[in-house]
Design an enzyme around this catalytic site. Structure first.
Site, PDB file in Angstrom:
ATOM      1  N   SER A  84       0.977  -1.143   0.028  1.00  0.00           N
ATOM      2  CA  SER A  84      -0.037   0.092  -0.030  1.00  0.00           C
ATOM      3  C   SER A  84       0.979   1.200   0.012  1.00  0.00           C
ATOM      4  O   SER A  84       1.684   1.359  -1.063  1.00  0.00           O
ATOM      5  CB  SER A  84      -0.919   0.007   1.063  1.00  0.00           C
ATOM      6  OG  SER A  84      -1.655   1.025   1.218  1.00  0.00           O
TER       7      SER A  84
ATOM      8  N   HIS B  28      -2.584  -1.089  -3.581  1.00  0.00           N
ATOM      9  CA  HIS B  28      -3.724  -0.437  -3.235  1.00  0.00           C
ATOM     10  C   HIS B  28      -3.490   1.049  -4.093  1.00  0.00           C
ATOM     11  O   HIS B  28      -2.974   2.070  -3.580  1.00  0.00           O
ATOM     12  CB  HIS B  28      -4.002   0.042  -1.825  1.00  0.00           C
ATOM     13  CG  HIS B  28      -4.135  -1.001  -0.976  1.00  0.00           C
ATOM     14  ND1 HIS B  28      -4.151  -0.927   0.350  1.00  0.00           N
ATOM     15  CD2 HIS B  28      -4.728  -2.255  -1.034  1.00  0.00           C
ATOM     16  CE1 HIS B  28      -4.894  -2.199   1.094  1.00  0.00           C
ATOM     17  NE2 HIS B  28      -4.963  -3.030  -0.215  1.00  0.00           N
TER      18      HIS B  28
ATOM     19  N   ASP C  94      -4.547  -4.994   5.802  1.00  0.00           N
ATOM     20  CA  ASP C  94      -4.797  -5.688   4.562  1.00  0.00           C
ATOM     21  C   ASP C  94      -3.744  -6.806   4.247  1.00  0.00           C
ATOM     22  O   ASP C  94      -2.372  -6.289   4.290  1.00  0.00           O
ATOM     23  CB  ASP C  94      -5.076  -5.107   3.103  1.00  0.00           C
ATOM     24  CG  ASP C  94      -5.703  -5.924   2.310  1.00  0.00           C
ATOM     25  OD1 ASP C  94      -5.950  -6.944   2.506  1.00  0.00           O
ATOM     26  OD2 ASP C  94      -5.742  -5.462   1.046  1.00  0.00           O
TER      27      ASP C  94
END
EC number: 3.1.1.61
Length: 360
Positions: free
Chosen positions: A181, A207, A303
């Protein structure tokens, strides 16, 4: 006894807004000042006007538009990251040119970017309020590094070098799943640049919105020895190939008699789900079992933690990037806390470990 406001009870994140759009400046200031943990310490219409404000206010975070008069955002970013490093969030349009500029900004040291809304301007920014807050909060605790060397821009109009099409990855070979991310685009680039052309197939969940993912895949394909492409539903995994999840979908894999195939699951919105890394990791756990390798790189949130644990339970080997080399350590830390990691390594040593596992 002295009374303190709710804002004063917290360590405030001081934000400087630099944008040539008066509407954007007003809206960003209003949104930032509504958050009890943030304070807009100044606004400027261009980088030239912002220079004195930057010295006076010493912000923790800057939001910086890319296209501006007098000096564009990229030139200003290059300058401040050399002289006075600070956490910068770029404001970018959802276009191919905007995507390439945003990725260039990340190369120069920006922490993240926020895409400008396409439709009604005021309503679009209001809808992005939670994303803006989340990214400013993340940038406020991110590790900022001084730019100490020239970073040559990638010629996006160049043709990628010819790369051989390698054999399909059989079920006895390794399958590598990578999740990232905040700070992840540069971490992924460094990882891939250290890998040979015949490495095992890599699947990447990062992401980012869709247009940025296409630009990322093109940029990495120009730079790396492997083929780098957007993953397509039903295609068979091959060695020497990197498959990037589309920004609007989750990427998973299925096992077949001969090997593995990509599956693309479209989301209702324009972005990947908040569990895109978990979804990828779980599918690799189910399809590849002990032949899987999971890599959790820098990023905010958690995540990948549950997915890493599922991979480990299936016999896979999982690696987390260490705190020292991570821009934001939340994702690796969450995976470690979930007991889903076998080894924690600095970014520069992950490729070597991966190739060691490939030979095992």
């Amino acid at each position: 006894m002295t009374e303190f406001s709710s804002k004063e009870r917290y360590t405030m994140i001081r934000v400087l807004v630099i944008d040539d759009s008066a509407t954007m400046r007003i809206l960003l200031k209003k949104l930032i000042d509504k958050n009890e943990h943030m304070e807009c310490v100044g606004v400027a219409p261009n980088p030239v006007a912002a220079q004195e404000l930057l010295r006076e206010t010493r912000p923790d975070v800057i939001t910086l538009d890319i296209e501006m008069p007098k000096m564009n955002g990229l030139d200003f970013l290059d300058r401040i990251m050399r002289l006075m490093p600070v956490a910068v969030i770029m404001i970018s349009t959802l276009t191919e040119a905007g995507s390439e500029s945003a990725l260039r900004a990340l190369e120069l040291g920006a922490i993240d970017f926020i895409a400008k809304p396409k439709l009604d301007f005021a309503e679009g920014v209001q809808a992005y309020a939670e994303e803006i807050y989340r990214k400013i909060e993340t940038a406020g605790r991110a590790k900022v590094k001084k730019l100490t060397r020239d970073v040559p821009p990638v010629r996006m109009d160049a043709e990628p070098p010819a790369k051989p099409l390698l054999a399909e990855a059989g079920k006895d070979g390794r399958v590598v799943a990578v999740g990232a991310s905040t700070g992840g685009t540069e971490a992924v680039k460094e990882l891939l640049l250290s890998l040979p052309a015949d490495c095992p197939p890599l699947l990447i969940a990062q992401h980012m919105p869709e247009p940025f993912m296409r630009s990322l895949a093109k940029r990495l394909d120009l730079l790396c020895a492997m083929r780098v492409k957007m993953a397509e539903d039903g295609e068979t995994l091959r060695r020497g190939c990197v498959y990037i999840a589309p920004g609007h979908s989750n990427l998973t894999i299925d096992a077949t008699a001969a090997g593995y195939v990509c599956r693309i699951v479209r989301n209702a919105g324009e972005a990947q789900s908040d569990s895109s890394v978990d979804e990828l990791f779980r599918s690799v756990a189910a399809a590849a079992g002990a032949r899987g390798v999971g890599i959790v790189l820098t990023g905010s949130g958690s995540d990948g933690a549950a997915g890493a644990r599922a991979m480990m339970a299936a016999g896979a080997f999982n690696i987390a990037q260490d705190a020292e080399t991570s821009v934001v350590y939340s994702m690796p830390d969450a995976a470690i806390a979930a007991c889903g990691i076998n080894e924690v390594l600095p970014l520069e040593k992950i490729a070597g470990k991966l190739m060691e596992l490939d030979g095992a």
